[in-house]
Design an enzyme around this catalytic site. Sequence first.
Site, PDB file in Angstrom:
ATOM      1  N   ASP A 213       0.855  -1.176   0.000  1.00 15.78           N
ATOM      2  CA  ASP A 213       0.000   0.000   0.000  1.00 15.78           C
ATOM      3  C   ASP A 213       0.896   1.232   0.000  1.00 15.78           C
ATOM      4  O   ASP A 213       2.125   1.115  -0.113  1.00 15.78           O
ATOM      5  CB  ASP A 213      -0.942   0.001   1.213  1.00 15.78           C
ATOM      6  CG  ASP A 213      -2.294   0.629   0.882  1.00 15.78           C
ATOM      7  OD1 ASP A 213      -2.313   1.824   0.522  1.00 15.78           O
ATOM      8  OD2 ASP A 213      -3.323  -0.066   0.970  1.00 15.78           O
ATOM      9  N   HIS A 287      -2.329   3.381  -4.755  1.00 16.42           N
ATOM     10  CA  HIS A 287      -1.727   2.915  -3.498  1.00 16.42           C
ATOM     11  C   HIS A 287      -0.288   2.465  -3.744  1.00 16.42           C
ATOM     12  O   HIS A 287       0.150   1.420  -3.250  1.00 16.42           O
ATOM     13  CB  HIS A 287      -2.565   1.788  -2.894  1.00 16.42           C
ATOM     14  CG  HIS A 287      -3.895   2.254  -2.382  1.00 16.42           C
ATOM     15  ND1 HIS A 287      -4.029   3.075  -1.284  1.00 16.42           N
ATOM     16  CD2 HIS A 287      -5.151   2.025  -2.830  1.00 16.42           C
ATOM     17  CE1 HIS A 287      -5.312   3.322  -1.064  1.00 16.42           C
ATOM     18  NE2 HIS A 287      -6.017   2.718  -2.008  1.00 16.42           N
ATOM     19  N   GLU A 351      -9.403   3.119  -5.586  1.00 15.93           N
ATOM     20  CA  GLU A 351      -9.012   4.470  -5.163  1.00 15.93           C
ATOM     21  C   GLU A 351      -7.828   5.017  -5.963  1.00 15.93           C
ATOM     22  O   GLU A 351      -6.928   5.667  -5.429  1.00 15.93           O
ATOM     23  CB  GLU A 351      -8.704   4.486  -3.667  1.00 15.93           C
ATOM     24  CG  GLU A 351      -9.918   4.110  -2.818  1.00 15.93           C
ATOM     25  CD  GLU A 351      -9.626   4.047  -1.342  1.00 15.93           C
ATOM     26  OE1 GLU A 351     -10.538   4.346  -0.541  1.00 15.93           O
ATOM     27  OE2 GLU A 351      -8.495   3.691  -0.958  1.00 15.93           O
TER      28      GLU A 351
END
Length: 713
Positions: A213, A287, A351
């Site tokens: 991440d 990420h 995201e």
Amino acid sequence: MQRKRRILTLICCTFVAAVAGCSKPVSDSPATAATTLPVSIIPAPRELTRAAGQFAVTTSTPVVFENGSPAEATARYFIDLMQRTRGMALTARNSDASGAISFKLLADEGTPDDEGYSLDASPRGITVSARSPRGLFYGAVSLWQLLTAEAPSAPGATTIDVPALTITDAPRFRWRGLMLDSARHYQSPQFIKQFIDVMALHKLNVLHWHLTDDQAWRLEIKKYPKLTEVGAWRVPAGPAAAADIDPTTGRPRVYGGFYSQDQVRDIVAYAAARHITIVPEIDMPGHASAAIAAYPKLAVLDNPPRQVPADWGVYPALFNVEESTFGFLQDVLSEVLALFPSEYIHVGGDEAVKDQWKASARVQARMRELGVKDEHALQAHFIERMQAFLSNQGRRLIGWDEILEGGLAPNATVMSWRGIDGAVAAAAAGHDTVLSPQPTLYFDRRPFDTPSSPGRVEISTVQDVYAFDPAPAVISEQQRKHILGVQANIWTEHIRTPARVEFMAFPRAAAIAEVGWSHTKDWAGFSERLPAQLERYRVLDVRFAEAPLPRPVDPLRRSSHEMALCTDKIALSLEDDAPISGERAVFKVDIMEPCWLFKGADLAKANSLVAAVGQVPFNFQIGDAVKQIPLHKPATPAGELEVRLDDCKGERIAVLPLAPAVKNYAVTTLPSASIAPREGIHDLCFMFTRKSVDPIWVIDSIELKTDAVAGTE
């Protein structure tokens, strides 16, 4: 060390009632006790039929299996489990015997992956049978639960009565998972194994392991050593961590860790022995901050940050779309495939903020070269490249539901987290899906209102989890064949320690296990069976969420958790960043507007007020939303805590300067402030003045004094 046990009835009345109510089991009468011995199996079996009588298991009861067969591993696992949890040393035998516990593998019948099993208990003995080692293992788990349905009748008890019954069982869904985020906070390999052990005792069969991440890259990749040399370490946010200087480097001490390939092989084999598949997640195209810090050429920006960041939230950093970057990711995945034999490889896909791609002339040129119309289509192209690579290696791609945007790669599987819409869309398009929606199945939500547990203020109880429907009516019967199953996610931004991972996972994991396995739902029945499961946790030394006994609210003193938040924009139960070692305070706060209401204060006799406050770093990537955070102009350089009457625009009745707290990174009790007594019951509003959003000033507690002299404490 094993924790002190409590009476199961008390557990039911305190814990289960606290989350959603408890149905008290009906007591057996002496005449019927032999046929109504407790059956406490979680998840509930598909079919269970009781019969007359019982079978007494003693230390002389043999455990029978065919020597050298796959059944031997399950039988020996069962023997070890009984030794560890009941202190009962059962004897293994490889020949038939009367009055025995037998484990038998039946003829294959063409279904080697079948997870079903049968369990027959009669006064003559117990037989567990299945067509596959996996099914036999689950039968052993059910038998162990039958043998631990009650606490021992006396210390050192050597006989356990099992009711005569027949169980025919098989799961509803093939994917019954938990996701563990080891990127935000690292857990040791030993803890991962312990976690796998407890998962297996719930018949959960997938550990989705979140390994990369923005905040860390946790997996050793031999070809790219900097991924862990650089990407596995960060300086935690906040002044306390910045002041924690490592004497060997003269720099702030870094936090982190990674899993070597040898450790991963060991963990994967350990899980496989318990019939759990580990699905690794390598996040892309977003990420990506930790990977980019290690290898800046992967970035869209010319000069990306060279250190792993410590903020939570969504960073704009994306991988670029050069052929060299696709080559890098394929190299990484090649090593991942060699470590993880799972059918599925998770590539994230969530995201991915497209701002950097939109602003980059080079990325826009690549889009024209690739013939994609926009950034969503570019992400689809990205995922399709990874899907094609994995498919050529005999594997399947799975990603979060954003991979639907711009068109979904053939054979890709969707994990739906933004509600169930992603699952609905995937199933309608003929794609397999796993349901994992927030907030219900996001275990960073607290299981109940507790002041000691960091996480999101929003609550998802055991009953909320149990009530989740993996096959909602909006998905047609034909499309439901694409539902692989369910998964709950343990995101660890605010779950710093292994003890808290367990606290947030259990017993909600028991609820999701039954949702994924059992063909019918019975909350009252689950509630009756849950106390025995909690007792098993105690025996296994598993820390779990047990609701505290209710206590009356002190009319003169409130913690931040006992006060109301003025707003509920991004409400968190937020752990302090200090002290570096030892216990830390936990504050309830809306990071968008730190403001609290002390409701129902009796000011008739109060003549002063004491506030304990803390300061935590604003380490949240929330984009332009940060501009919406109100700042109240301070009267002094350090700022103040203001107290207003009735509401936040009411009369200001006290001001507490923050200067005494500025240099203390932990909780500070400010000098008391005088207030004029007033008749009646009033609400009090508390808010801070400050020049910037960082740090976030927070309240630990407020106390009204009836006899203190202001300024003397």
